[in-house]
Each structure stands twice: as C-alpha cells, then as structure tokens.
Design a protein around this motif. Structure first.
Motif, PDB file in Angstrom:
ATOM      1  N   GLY A 172      25.971  50.585  81.620  1.00 61.68           N
ATOM      2  CA  GLY A 172      25.514  50.797  83.020  1.00 61.68           C
ATOM      3  C   GLY A 172      26.010  49.692  83.935  1.00 61.68           C
ATOM      4  O   GLY A 172      25.725  49.856  85.141  1.00 61.68           O
ATOM      5  N   ILE A 173      26.581  48.467  83.602  1.00 60.90           N
ATOM      6  CA  ILE A 173      26.881  47.470  84.522  1.00 60.90           C
ATOM      7  C   ILE A 173      28.579  46.769  84.025  1.00 60.90           C
ATOM      8  O   ILE A 173      28.779  47.084  82.716  1.00 60.90           O
ATOM      9  N   ASP A 174      29.003  46.398  85.094  1.00 61.46           N
ATOM     10  CA  ASP A 174      30.539  46.019  84.520  1.00 61.46           C
ATOM     11  C   ASP A 174      30.669  45.087  83.646  1.00 61.46           C
ATOM     12  O   ASP A 174      29.933  44.224  83.438  1.00 61.46           O
ATOM     13  N   GLY A 175      31.520  45.648  82.350  1.00 57.20           N
ATOM     14  CA  GLY A 175      31.815  44.702  81.260  1.00 57.20           C
ATOM     15  C   GLY A 175      31.070  44.477  80.228  1.00 57.20           C
ATOM     16  O   GLY A 175      31.243  44.217  79.130  1.00 57.20           O
ATOM     17  N   MET A 283      12.904  49.404  85.903  1.00 56.84           N
ATOM     18  CA  MET A 283      13.872  50.500  86.050  1.00 56.84           C
ATOM     19  C   MET A 283      14.613  50.591  84.402  1.00 56.84           C
ATOM     20  O   MET A 283      14.594  49.328  84.108  1.00 56.84           O
ATOM     21  N   THR A 284      14.911  51.622  83.909  1.00 60.92           N
ATOM     22  CA  THR A 284      15.607  51.563  82.792  1.00 60.92           C
ATOM     23  C   THR A 284      17.027  52.268  82.959  1.00 60.92           C
ATOM     24  O   THR A 284      17.000  53.048  83.972  1.00 60.92           O
ATOM     25  N   PRO A 285      17.700  52.146  81.855  1.00 59.92           N
ATOM     26  CA  PRO A 285      17.938  51.200  80.657  1.00 59.92           C
ATOM     27  C   PRO A 285      17.599  49.777  81.220  1.00 59.92           C
ATOM     28  O   PRO A 285      17.539  49.395  82.352  1.00 59.92           O
ATOM     29  N   ILE A 286      17.067  48.983  80.109  1.00 61.45           N
ATOM     30  CA  ILE A 286      16.406  47.731  80.409  1.00 61.45           C
ATOM     31  C   ILE A 286      17.445  46.651  81.237  1.00 61.45           C
ATOM     32  O   ILE A 286      16.944  45.692  82.011  1.00 61.45           O
ATOM     33  N   HIS A 287      18.839  46.893  81.284  1.00 61.84           N
ATOM     34  CA  HIS A 287      19.694  46.048  81.891  1.00 61.84           C
ATOM     35  C   HIS A 287      19.322  45.911  83.503  1.00 61.84           C
ATOM     36  O   HIS A 287      19.406  45.022  84.351  1.00 61.84           O
ATOM     37  N   HIS A 288      19.017  47.231  83.947  1.00 63.29           N
ATOM     38  CA  HIS A 288      18.243  47.215  85.453  1.00 63.29           C
ATOM     39  C   HIS A 288      17.275  46.831  85.577  1.00 63.29           C
ATOM     40  O   HIS A 288      17.170  46.394  86.971  1.00 63.29           O
ATOM     41  N   GLY A 294      13.176  41.598  86.732  1.00 62.79           N
ATOM     42  CA  GLY A 294      12.371  41.426  85.558  1.00 62.79           C
ATOM     43  C   GLY A 294      10.957  41.896  85.641  1.00 62.79           C
ATOM     44  O   GLY A 294      10.453  42.286  86.692  1.00 62.79           O
ATOM     45  N   PHE A 295      10.136  41.299  84.610  1.00 63.32           N
ATOM     46  CA  PHE A 295       8.518  41.423  84.671  1.00 63.32           C
ATOM     47  C   PHE A 295       8.027  40.943  85.929  1.00 63.32           C
ATOM     48  O   PHE A 295       7.015  41.303  86.486  1.00 63.32           O
ATOM     49  N   SER A 296       8.388  39.678  86.116  1.00 64.81           N
ATOM     50  CA  SER A 296       7.737  38.952  87.337  1.00 64.81           C
ATOM     51  C   SER A 296       8.169  39.661  88.776  1.00 64.81           C
ATOM     52  O   SER A 296       7.190  39.545  89.686  1.00 64.81           O
ATOM     53  N   GLY A 297       9.345  40.009  88.923  1.00 62.63           N
ATOM     54  CA  GLY A 297       9.639  41.095  89.997  1.00 62.63           C
ATOM     55  C   GLY A 297       9.968  39.823  91.110  1.00 62.63           C
ATOM     56  O   GLY A 297      10.125  40.391  92.325  1.00 62.63           O
ATOM     57  N   LYS A 298       9.929  38.702  90.846  1.00 58.66           N
ATOM     58  CA  LYS A 298      10.257  37.616  91.773  1.00 58.66           C
ATOM     59  C   LYS A 298      11.658  37.421  92.120  1.00 58.66           C
ATOM     60  O   LYS A 298      12.374  37.218  91.046  1.00 58.66           O
ATOM     61  N   GLY A 299      12.225  36.888  93.117  1.00 55.98           N
ATOM     62  CA  GLY A 299      13.554  36.517  93.395  1.00 55.98           C
ATOM     63  C   GLY A 299      14.296  37.831  93.415  1.00 55.98           C
ATOM     64  O   GLY A 299      14.170  38.902  93.455  1.00 55.98           O
ATOM     65  N   LYS A 300      15.653  37.574  93.305  1.00 55.65           N
ATOM     66  CA  LYS A 300      16.778  38.428  93.352  1.00 55.65           C
ATOM     67  C   LYS A 300      17.261  39.085  92.192  1.00 55.65           C
ATOM     68  O   LYS A 300      17.906  40.117  92.211  1.00 55.65           O
ATOM     69  N   GLY A 301      16.707  38.852  90.954  1.00 57.37           N
ATOM     70  CA  GLY A 301      17.054  39.423  89.716  1.00 57.37           C
ATOM     71  C   GLY A 301      18.242  38.777  89.189  1.00 57.37           C
ATOM     72  O   GLY A 301      18.958  37.948  89.744  1.00 57.37           O
ATOM     73  N   LYS A 306      25.130  37.501  84.612  1.00 57.50           N
ATOM     74  CA  LYS A 306      24.063  36.761  83.893  1.00 57.50           C
ATOM     75  C   LYS A 306      23.397  37.943  82.877  1.00 57.50           C
ATOM     76  O   LYS A 306      23.267  37.418  81.580  1.00 57.50           O
ATOM     77  N   ILE A 307      23.452  38.990  83.057  1.00 57.33           N
ATOM     78  CA  ILE A 307      23.016  39.960  82.220  1.00 57.33           C
ATOM     79  C   ILE A 307      24.035  40.155  81.133  1.00 57.33           C
ATOM     80  O   ILE A 307      23.751  40.254  80.019  1.00 57.33           O
ATOM     81  N   ASP A 308      25.388  40.309  81.530  1.00 56.77           N
ATOM     82  CA  ASP A 308      26.311  40.565  80.527  1.00 56.77           C
ATOM     83  C   ASP A 308      26.360  39.187  79.651  1.00 56.77           C
ATOM     84  O   ASP A 308      26.469  39.479  78.297  1.00 56.77           O
ATOM     85  N   ILE A 309      26.382  38.205  79.785  1.00 54.17           N
ATOM     86  CA  ILE A 309      26.673  36.658  79.007  1.00 54.17           C
ATOM     87  C   ILE A 309      25.409  36.774  78.209  1.00 54.17           C
ATOM     88  O   ILE A 309      25.265  36.459  77.121  1.00 54.17           O
ATOM     89  N   ALA A 310      24.172  37.054  78.575  1.00 56.00           N
ATOM     90  CA  ALA A 310      22.671  37.100  77.815  1.00 56.00           C
ATOM     91  C   ALA A 310      22.562  38.315  76.762  1.00 56.00           C
ATOM     92  O   ALA A 310      22.524  37.911  75.828  1.00 56.00           O
ATOM     93  N   PHE A 311      23.173  39.278  77.132  1.00 60.53           N
ATOM     94  CA  PHE A 311      23.115  40.521  76.127  1.00 60.53           C
ATOM     95  C   PHE A 311      24.525  40.243  75.283  1.00 60.53           C
ATOM     96  O   PHE A 311      24.205  40.410  73.953  1.00 60.53           O
TER      97      PHE A 311
END
Length: 330
Positions: A172-175, A283-288, A294-301, A306-311
C-alpha cells in the motif's frame, strides 16, 4: 547450487532493472493510465496515474530465468513445477484484476467471487501436483508432523488464498511489499539451502534478484507499482514455498507483517459493524494508520520511509527468530 542461485539472482536483478524503465515508458507512451488511488487515502492523491502492473515484469523474468537455469543445471523437479504454477497463475489472476482496474479507471477489477473461485481452482490443482511427495500428507509444526488427512487440500487452499491476499493488503505504500517479501524470501532461501532443496533455493534467489531490481523504481517516490499481478503472486509464492520446505509454521513469524495488515482490516470491519461506525484504527490496512498519526492522532504521522524501515526491521527480526527456532526444533 549456491553459485547457480547467485548467478540467477544477479541475472534477474539486472534484467528487471533494464526492463522496468522501458515498461514505464511504454505505459506512458500508450497513455494506458495508472493505478487509481482510493478516495479515502487523501495522502496518496499525488500517486494517481502512476504506472502499475510492474509485477508482470519481475514475475515473468524470475520464472523464465529460473526455468533456464533449472534446465542448464538439471534441477527441474516436481517442486519447481508447482512453484512455477502457483507463482505464475496467481500472477495471471492479478494481471486480469489490474487490467480491468487500469482500463476502467476504478478500484473494482475482478469481483470477490471471481477472484476467490480462481484462487480455489489453483489451490486444488496445486494439491494434485503436490501429492507426488511421499511426505506431502503431513503438516509440520514446531518439530511435530501432523496428518490432516482429507483436510490437507483445504489447508493448502486456505494457506495460498490467505497469504496471497495478505501480501496484497501490505502493498500500500512505496517499496513496502517489495523489500518485505525479499526479506521473507531470504529466510526461506537459508532454510532451502541448508536442507539441500536446491531447486527451491534457485527459484527463491531468482525472485529476490527480480524484487531488488524492481525496488530501484518502486522506492519512494515510486515510478511504478507492482499491482495485484505482483502482490498476489508473491503472497502465494511464500505460502507454497513454506509448504514445500515443510516449514509452514515459520511463515507465522516470517510473514508477521502481512498477517497484522490482514488482521487490522478484519478487526476494523468487525468493530465498525458491531459498534455502529466506531473504529479501532484511524485507517486500515495498518500502515495507513501510522501514516495518519497512529493511536495518538498527534503530529503529522509517520513518513512512508519510516513505516517501510520499521516494517522491514520487524520482518527481519522475526525471520531471524523463526530460523533459530526452526533449526532447533526441526
């Protein structure tokens, strides 16, 4: 066979890296359009029109190169045939789905019933081919061999359908999916090589090379997406390889990210219906979900990188755990 596998991986990497730019140019020249984005995913609005179906390139290259190498090194086996069959036919389902999406410019494609019927048919044929193996009637779990009896074809169908759609959701996201699957395949390559299953090892390295070549153009900002032709094929590939290596349970660790992506969608739908419109995730799938804060909803997300590297790191870490457990108990 190590050398043959490495050669195959290098060939597919180079060929994919050479063909993908020409494929992108062809898509633009013919004005075929690209993958339409979901209206709800506003953060991906700028991706609309990006060429898709790039998976067709790396699937074809990986299959052809591995076939040629198998003939040259006399490694053609029933196992290779079933891998080619599953990988290729799930790619065909995805290709038809992508073709309908691109030319109709919507996100419908094949109906859920049509897609499921095709996947079940491929699963049945896969089972019939798989029965050549005298150990094929067993499922292996943490060193134990379980005989599912008449339920084995049901397991194979569920395993193929489940994991193919799980990887599809992850793409769902690049790479994200391309490298995540490459990491998963590296884990299976280690198992295949140390078990002496050189036929499977050769195919795995061919696919890894093709994915790395594809990633050059799929990393953010992506110049092309793999489409369902790539993601459905890759998910089914992981499933059938885990079965042929008699390491089915390891996919729970190696494929943890795909599983979580799927569970996030299932739980969101269930909770939404049960609570009259409330949501667990933004939003799902969870990468979105992480993209939106995230759960806090604070900041830009989180950014896509960052998602790529974490996953990817999660898959790598859990793959190492799976390998350590596998060689200790199996």
């Amino acid at each position: 066979m190590l050398v043959a596998g490495i050669i195959g991986g290098l060939i597919t990497l180079v060929l994919t890296a050479l063909v993908i730019p020409r494929f992108i140019l062809y898509i633009h020249k013919k004005e075929l359009g690209g993958q339409p984005t979901l209206e709800d995913v506003k953060q991906h609005a700028d991706k609309a029109g990006t060429p898709t179906m790039g998976g067709a390139v790396f699937v074809v290259i990986a299959i052809l190169v591995s076939m040629i190498l198998a003939l040259v090194f006399r490694q053609v086996s029933p196992n290779m045939i079933i891998v080619w069959w599953v990988f290729g036919m799930y790619a065909v389902i995805g290709f038809i789905d992508d073709f309908l999406k691109v030319f109709k410019q919507n996100n419908q494609g094949l109906t859920a019933t049509q897609k499921m019927a095709a996947q079940i048919f491929i699963g049945i044929v896969s089972y019939l081919i798989y029965r050549h193996d005298p150990h094929s009637m067993l499922i292996h779990v943490f060193g134990w061999s379980i005989s599912p009896g008449i339920f084995l074809p049901v397991f194979i169908i569920i395993w193929l359908v489940g994991w193919s759609n799980a990887v599809n959701l992850t793409d769902g996201i690049d790479g994200l999916a391309s490298i995540n699957v490459a990491i998963s395949l590296i884990a299976f390559a280690i198992i295949a090589y140390l078990r002496g299953q050189h036929d499977i090892f050769m195919i795995i390295l061919a696919v890894i090379g093709a994915l790395l070549g594809f990633f050059i153009f799929n990393r953010k900002p992506a110049k092309i997406f793999m489409g369902d032709v790539g993601s459905l094929a890759l998910g089914a590939l992981l499933a059938i390889i885990s079965i042929l290596l008699h390491a089915e349970w390891t996919l729970i660790f190696i494929g943890f990210i795909y599983m979580i992506e799927t569970l996030s969608v299932m739980s969101q739908v269930f909770y939404f219906k049960a609570t009259n419109g409330k949501r667990i995730f933004r939003m799902t799938p969870i990468h979105h979900h992480f993209e939106l804060g995230g759960f806090s909803g604070k900041g830009k997300g989180w950014s896509e990188w960052k998602i790529d590297i974490a996953f990817w790191a999660t898959t790598a870490g859990l793959s190492i755990i799976a390998l350590l457990l596998y060689f200790k108990v199996d």
